[in-house]
Scaffold this active site. Structure first.
Site, PDB file in Angstrom:
ATOM      1  N   ARG A  65       0.602   6.450  14.157  1.00 14.57           N
ATOM      2  CA  ARG A  65       1.428   6.093  13.011  1.00 14.57           C
ATOM      3  C   ARG A  65       2.447   7.184  12.679  1.00 14.57           C
ATOM      4  NH1 ARG A  65       0.756   1.830   9.339  1.00 14.57           N
ATOM      5  NH2 ARG A  65      -1.415   1.412   9.778  1.00 14.57           N
ATOM      6  N   ASN A 107      10.437  -1.729  -2.574  1.00 11.88           N
ATOM      7  CA  ASN A 107       9.771  -2.869  -1.927  1.00 11.88           C
ATOM      8  C   ASN A 107       9.838  -4.094  -2.840  1.00 11.88           C
ATOM      9  OD1 ASN A 107       8.102  -4.332  -0.067  1.00 11.88           O
ATOM     10  ND2 ASN A 107       6.316  -3.905  -1.353  1.00 11.88           N
ATOM     11  N   HIS A 109       7.558  -7.481  -3.475  1.00 11.46           N
ATOM     12  CA  HIS A 109       6.205  -7.949  -3.164  1.00 11.46           C
ATOM     13  C   HIS A 109       5.984  -9.324  -3.797  1.00 11.46           C
ATOM     14  CE1 HIS A 109       1.966  -7.610  -2.186  1.00 11.46           C
ATOM     15  NE2 HIS A 109       1.714  -8.091  -3.390  1.00 11.46           N
ATOM     16  N   SER A 136       7.565  -9.026  -7.553  1.00 11.52           N
ATOM     17  CA  SER A 136       7.747  -7.710  -8.165  1.00 11.52           C
ATOM     18  C   SER A 136       8.599  -6.830  -7.256  1.00 11.52           C
ATOM     19  CB  SER A 136       6.394  -7.002  -8.329  1.00 11.52           C
ATOM     20  OG  SER A 136       5.468  -7.799  -9.030  1.00 11.52           O
ATOM     21  N   ASP A 145       1.454  -0.814  -2.655  1.00 14.58           N
ATOM     22  CA  ASP A 145       1.822  -1.776  -3.703  1.00 14.58           C
ATOM     23  C   ASP A 145       1.468  -1.290  -5.105  1.00 14.58           C
ATOM     24  OD1 ASP A 145       2.847  -3.517  -1.790  1.00 14.58           O
ATOM     25  OD2 ASP A 145       0.959  -4.590  -1.563  1.00 14.58           O
TER      26      ASP A 145
END
Ligand code: NHR
Ligand code: GAR
Length: 214
Positions: A65, A107, A109, A136, A145
């Site tokens: 990652r 972001n 969501h 959101s 999140d």
């Protein structure tokens, strides 16, 4: 102009809403690159159609990652962006990535956070018998999140809603909310205010399909 990189994994309907918004220079932002972790993402087609720079960085080409995230950073920094916009990007980003773009990473969501973090939000809203559902926009932090909310758009769940109708209703709201939030950030920047300190806004869908306070 606020310079944006948009990160996608799939259809890119939110990307399309941002492309459409950027046709009007009064919006205050421009998309300088679109990055996908999947070569087949239809959103890449939308980006090419709009004449935007694209990049594909696939996780399987990297050992771990961290190596993957470093490659994302190299590409995004080459575009010299002010804001990194996740629009249906389906890979979790590591701490180093999030720290590198602290205060510049957004972001959208598909739920009313803090309800239904993670995946399958529409099915979970139905299973929980939620009276309201929506989307959101939040600043991304290392905790999934859970970063500070900027805005939400809500609607009342109807008795006959299913995953497909909820998905469509949430998309309709997302396509209006995301461009609006980015315009707010661009305006704050221009006024030399701190975008990270924007007040929280909650919207609902008016009868004629627009966002109204509520
Ligand atoms: N990264 C961090 N650090 N913090 C957030 O808040 C993030 C993030 C990366 C993406 C979007 C998010 C969402 O809005 C997002 C927010 C992917 C997953 C996930 O489980 C969860 C949430 C979000 C995006 N991804 C799996 C993974 O292992 C892969 C799932 C798949 O490919 O289907 O990365 O919901
Ligand atoms: C959007 O509904 C977005 O909120 C959601 O994926 C969809 C992408 O649609 N994001 C996530 O679930 C992030 N984990 P799009 O590709 O058509 O914009």
């Amino acid at each position: 102009m606020l310079r944006l990189a948009v990160l996608i994994s799939g259809q890119g309907s939110n990307l399309q809403a941002l492309i459409d918004a950027s046709q009007d220079s009064a919006w205050g932002a421009c998309i300088v690159g679109v990055l996908s972790n999947r070569a087949q993402a239809f959103g890449l087609e939308r980006a090419r159609q709009a004449g935007l720079a694209t990049a594909v960085i696939a996780a399987r080409d990297y050992a771990d990652r961290d190596a993957y995230d470093r490659q994302l950073i190299a590409q995004i920094d080459a575009w010299q962006v002010d804001l990194v916009v996740l629009a249906g990007f389906m890979r979790i980003l590591g701490q180093d990535f999030v720290a590198h773009y602290a205060g510049r990473l957004l972001n959208i969501h598909p739920s009313l956070l803090p309800r239904h973090k993670g995946l399958d939000t529409h099915a979970r809203a139905l299973a929980a018998n939620d009276r309201q559902h929506g989307c959101s926009v939040h600043w991304v932090t290392a905790e999934l999140d859970a970063g500070p909310l900027i805005a939400q758009a809500v609607f009342e769940v109807q008795a006959d809603d299913d995953v497909d109708t909820l998905t469509a209703k949430v998309h309709h709201l997302e396509h209006r909310l995301y461009p609006w939030v980015i315009q707010q950030i661009a305006t704050a920047r221009r006024r030399q205010e701190n975008p990270y300190a924007l007040p929280f806004h909650r919207y609902r869908l008016s009868a004629d399909g627009h966002l109204e306070p509520g």
